[in-house]
Scaffold this motif. Structure first.
Motif, PDB file in Angstrom:
ATOM      1  N   LEU A 174       0.857  -1.173   0.000  1.00 20.88           N
ATOM      2  CA  LEU A 174       0.000   0.000   0.000  1.00 20.88           C
ATOM      3  C   LEU A 174       0.899   1.229   0.000  1.00 20.88           C
ATOM      4  O   LEU A 174       2.081   1.154   0.344  1.00 20.88           O
ATOM      5  N   SER A 175       0.363   2.366  -0.385  1.00 18.99           N
ATOM      6  CA  SER A 175       1.194   3.567  -0.419  1.00 18.99           C
ATOM      7  C   SER A 175       0.404   4.797  -0.005  1.00 18.99           C
ATOM      8  O   SER A 175      -0.829   4.841  -0.126  1.00 18.99           O
ATOM      9  N   ILE A 176       1.126   5.780   0.507  1.00 18.56           N
ATOM     10  CA  ILE A 176       0.563   7.095   0.801  1.00 18.56           C
ATOM     11  C   ILE A 176       1.470   8.142   0.171  1.00 18.56           C
ATOM     12  O   ILE A 176       2.671   7.909  -0.020  1.00 18.56           O
ATOM     13  N   SER A 177       0.907   9.283  -0.165  1.00 17.13           N
ATOM     14  CA  SER A 177       1.681  10.398  -0.707  1.00 17.13           C
ATOM     15  C   SER A 177       1.373  11.643   0.107  1.00 17.13           C
ATOM     16  O   SER A 177       0.207  11.958   0.354  1.00 17.13           O
ATOM     17  N   LYS A 199      12.404   1.863   9.489  1.00 17.34           N
ATOM     18  CA  LYS A 199      13.194   1.175   8.469  1.00 17.34           C
ATOM     19  C   LYS A 199      12.394   0.117   7.717  1.00 17.34           C
ATOM     20  O   LYS A 199      12.787  -0.310   6.628  1.00 17.34           O
ATOM     21  N   GLU A 200      11.279  -0.316   8.307  1.00 14.02           N
ATOM     22  CA  GLU A 200      10.458  -1.327   7.651  1.00 14.02           C
ATOM     23  C   GLU A 200       9.604  -0.746   6.528  1.00 14.02           C
ATOM     24  O   GLU A 200       8.977  -1.481   5.755  1.00 14.02           O
ATOM     25  N   VAL A 201       9.586   0.590   6.432  1.00 11.19           N
ATOM     26  CA  VAL A 201       8.777   1.277   5.427  1.00 11.19           C
ATOM     27  C   VAL A 201       9.689   1.835   4.332  1.00 11.19           C
ATOM     28  O   VAL A 201      10.747   2.401   4.619  1.00 11.19           O
ATOM     29  N   SER A 202       9.282   1.669   3.081  1.00 10.54           N
ATOM     30  CA  SER A 202      10.003   2.285   1.967  1.00 10.54           C
ATOM     31  C   SER A 202       9.533   3.732   1.835  1.00 10.54           C
ATOM     32  O   SER A 202       8.357   3.987   1.566  1.00 10.54           O
ATOM     33  N   ILE A 203      10.451   4.679   2.050  1.00  4.48           N
ATOM     34  CA  ILE A 203      10.106   6.100   1.999  1.00  4.48           C
ATOM     35  C   ILE A 203      10.937   6.773   0.913  1.00  4.48           C
ATOM     36  O   ILE A 203      12.168   6.723   0.937  1.00  4.48           O
ATOM     37  N   HIS A 222       4.153   0.328   2.327  1.00  6.16           N
ATOM     38  CA  HIS A 222       4.214  -0.751   3.317  1.00  6.16           C
ATOM     39  C   HIS A 222       2.967  -1.612   3.151  1.00  6.16           C
ATOM     40  O   HIS A 222       1.978  -1.186   2.543  1.00  6.16           O
ATOM     41  N   LYS A 223       2.991  -2.811   3.704  1.00  3.49           N
ATOM     42  CA  LYS A 223       1.854  -3.720   3.584  1.00  3.49           C
ATOM     43  C   LYS A 223       0.729  -3.389   4.557  1.00  3.49           C
ATOM     44  O   LYS A 223      -0.424  -3.739   4.314  1.00  3.49           O
ATOM     45  N   ASP A 224       1.072  -2.722   5.672  1.00  5.92           N
ATOM     46  CA  ASP A 224       0.123  -2.496   6.760  1.00  5.92           C
ATOM     47  C   ASP A 224      -0.440  -1.075   6.698  1.00  5.92           C
ATOM     48  O   ASP A 224       0.301  -0.092   6.816  1.00  5.92           O
ATOM     49  N   LYS A 225      -1.744  -0.965   6.542  1.00  4.63           N
ATOM     50  CA  LYS A 225      -2.396   0.341   6.437  1.00  4.63           C
ATOM     51  C   LYS A 225      -2.231   1.158   7.708  1.00  4.63           C
ATOM     52  O   LYS A 225      -2.045   2.384   7.660  1.00  4.63           O
ATOM     53  N   ASP A 226      -2.303   0.501   8.875  1.00  5.78           N
ATOM     54  CA  ASP A 226      -2.171   1.219  10.146  1.00  5.78           C
ATOM     55  C   ASP A 226      -0.789   1.848  10.289  1.00  5.78           C
ATOM     56  O   ASP A 226      -0.648   2.973  10.787  1.00  5.78           O
ATOM     57  N   VAL A 227       0.232   1.119   9.858  1.00  8.17           N
ATOM     58  CA  VAL A 227       1.599   1.655   9.905  1.00  8.17           C
ATOM     59  C   VAL A 227       1.698   2.914   9.050  1.00  8.17           C
ATOM     60  O   VAL A 227       2.287   3.925   9.460  1.00  8.17           O
ATOM     61  N   LEU A 228       1.103   2.880   7.875  1.00 13.10           N
ATOM     62  CA  LEU A 228       1.153   4.029   6.974  1.00 13.10           C
ATOM     63  C   LEU A 228       0.369   5.214   7.527  1.00 13.10           C
ATOM     64  O   LEU A 228       0.791   6.368   7.394  1.00 13.10           O
ATOM     65  N   ASN A 229      -0.763   4.940   8.148  1.00 16.40           N
ATOM     66  CA  ASN A 229      -1.573   6.031   8.707  1.00 16.40           C
ATOM     67  C   ASN A 229      -0.823   6.777   9.804  1.00 16.40           C
ATOM     68  O   ASN A 229      -0.859   8.014   9.881  1.00 16.40           O
ATOM     69  N   LYS A 230      -0.125   6.036  10.662  1.00 11.03           N
ATOM     70  CA  LYS A 230       0.655   6.670  11.730  1.00 11.03           C
ATOM     71  C   LYS A 230       1.819   7.467  11.150  1.00 11.03           C
ATOM     72  O   LYS A 230       2.127   8.572  11.604  1.00 11.03           O
ATOM     73  N   LEU A 231       2.455   6.889  10.138  1.00  7.09           N
ATOM     74  CA  LEU A 231       3.582   7.572   9.503  1.00  7.09           C
ATOM     75  C   LEU A 231       3.122   8.834   8.786  1.00  7.09           C
ATOM     76  O   LEU A 231       3.825   9.858   8.791  1.00  7.09           O
ATOM     77  N   GLU A 232       1.956   8.778   8.193  1.00 12.30           N
ATOM     78  CA  GLU A 232       1.442   9.933   7.451  1.00 12.30           C
ATOM     79  C   GLU A 232       1.326  11.158   8.356  1.00 12.30           C
ATOM     80  O   GLU A 232       1.651  12.279   7.952  1.00 12.30           O
ATOM     81  N   ARG A 233       0.883  10.951   9.582  1.00 11.26           N
ATOM     82  CA  ARG A 233       0.751  12.075  10.515  1.00 11.26           C
ATOM     83  C   ARG A 233       2.121  12.687  10.832  1.00 11.26           C
ATOM     84  O   ARG A 233       2.256  13.909  10.944  1.00 11.26           O
ATOM     85  N   LYS A 234       3.133  11.839  10.948  1.00 15.75           N
ATOM     86  CA  LYS A 234       4.483  12.346  11.210  1.00 15.75           C
ATOM     87  C   LYS A 234       5.015  13.130  10.010  1.00 15.75           C
ATOM     88  O   LYS A 234       5.662  14.168  10.168  1.00 15.75           O
ATOM     89  N   LEU A 235       4.739  12.624   8.819  1.00 19.96           N
ATOM     90  CA  LEU A 235       5.213  13.307   7.617  1.00 19.96           C
ATOM     91  C   LEU A 235       4.525  14.658   7.436  1.00 19.96           C
ATOM     92  O   LEU A 235       5.142  15.632   6.993  1.00 19.96           O
TER      93      LEU A 235
END
Length: 239
Positions: A174-177, A199-203, A222-235
């Motif tokens: 899955l991906s976020i922009s 490090k588990e996420v391709s950025i 990343h494969k996990d949507k929850d991981v991406l959602n948390k990362l998106e807020r940091k970005l």
């Protein structure tokens, strides 16, 4: 989560290396593999050299789960991929009767229209399985984990579409922009800190210029949507 198999594509053709023809097949394959949970890990482009093709295929098929080739299976003298693949697998190259029947169905007079040049497109390594070509009927083929397909983009796409469902994939990425209205130089330090903690996420960081202003598009996969959602807020805090 299911692990992702790996893949590589070998694009074959002097016309690609010379710049005469643009390679769009790698892009199409990358998207289709990504959507089906297969990681395209390498793209190579080489010329019409039989020995080089054989050696490269043999190397790649030992490194990745799936290998795709594009180009070199047409009717002319420089279409040498089929014989190079036969050499790589140390099997005979033969006229395949099923391939002849498929090709004949494309012409008004059937087999009577298959001249010596067209017959070259029916040369298939012994033991290979045909890949259907609904456009011009001349088939590609697969042998073990190597899938040999046409270079013409419309035919390559059709062959890809018929091949992908046969492959075993993992969980799709899955991906976020996140669009940042700052240049890369302004956010690089903080972005590096985030990347080190995830490090588990391709950025990836991709600069752009619009209306005289510079910005950066951050893409995370990343494969996990929850991981991406948390990362998106940091970005987003980089803004």
């Amino acid at each position: 989560m299911k692990p992702q198999p790996t893949a590589a594509i070998l694009v074959i053709g002097d016309e690609i290396l010379s710049g005469r023809t643009l390679d769009s097949n790698s892009n199409y394959l990358a998207n289709e593999l990504t959507n089906n949970g297969i990681n395209l890990s390498e793209v190579r482009v080489i010329g019409d050299e039989a020995k080089k093709i054989s050696e490269t295929v043999n190397f790649l098929r030992g490194q990745y789960d799936y290998i795709f080739t594009s180009g070199g299976i047409g009717p002319t003298h420089d279409d040498i991929t089929a014989e190079a693949i036969a050499t790589a697998f140390n099997v005979p190259l033969e006229i395949n009767s099923a391939a002849v029947d498929l090709l004949a169905s494309h012409y008004p007079n059937g087999k009577a229209d298959i001249n010596s040049a067209r017959l070259r497109m029916c040369r298939i390594p012994e033991g290979a399985t045909l890949i259907q070509n609904p456009i011009s009927k001349a088939p590609g083929f697969s042998i073990e984990n190597v899938f040999v397909m046409a270079g013409v983009p419309s035919i390559f796409r059709a062959m890809t579409d018929s091949t992908i469902p046969q492959l075993v994939g993992g969980d799709p990425l899955l991906s976020i922009s996140v669009r940042i209205e700052k240049g890369e130089g302004d956010i690089a330090t903080k972005l590096s800190e985030i990347a080190k903690k995830h490090k588990e996420v391709s950025i990836g960081s991709y600069p752009f210029s619009q209306n005289g202003r510079y910005g950066t598009m951050i893409v995370a996969r990343h494969k996990d949507k929850d991981v991406l959602n948390k990362l998106e807020r940091k970005l987003q805090n980089l803004m």
